[in-house]
Design a protein around this motif. Sequence first.
Motif: not given
Length: 119
Positions: A94-118
């Motif tokens: 019931e978290n009011a921002l659930k979809d936004h939070i999940i999207s940010c979590f996925r984006s953070l993981s992806k961007s962190t992976t890209e930064k570490l690989r660079s």
Amino acid sequence: MTFGFDRIITPAHKCGTDLKIRLTITHHVINFFTENQNKVLFFVCDSADSRGKARMKIFEHWCLQYKNSFLEKYNESIITEDVEIHCSLILHIENALKDHIISCFRSLSKSTTEKLRSY
């Protein structure tokens, strides 16, 4: 807010799965979300000793054992040549921002992976 847990005494032999540990952590997580429906729990499995993946498996097993109708868990892994980081997000359905939070979590993981690989 942050919390963590660690052993007070390291046993001389492998102790296996301890039911009291699972019940204690599960209890605290449930209490956290009972009182904080619009908060999230983000955790990273310590991988300094190369056991992060094993820790993630344990937490995943606990979540499967403790099925509930009000929490959702999402996993991500950041894997490069030098590092493997396993992290999860737990939130109330019931978290009011659930979809936004999940999207940010996925984006953070992806961007962190890209930064570490660079590097």
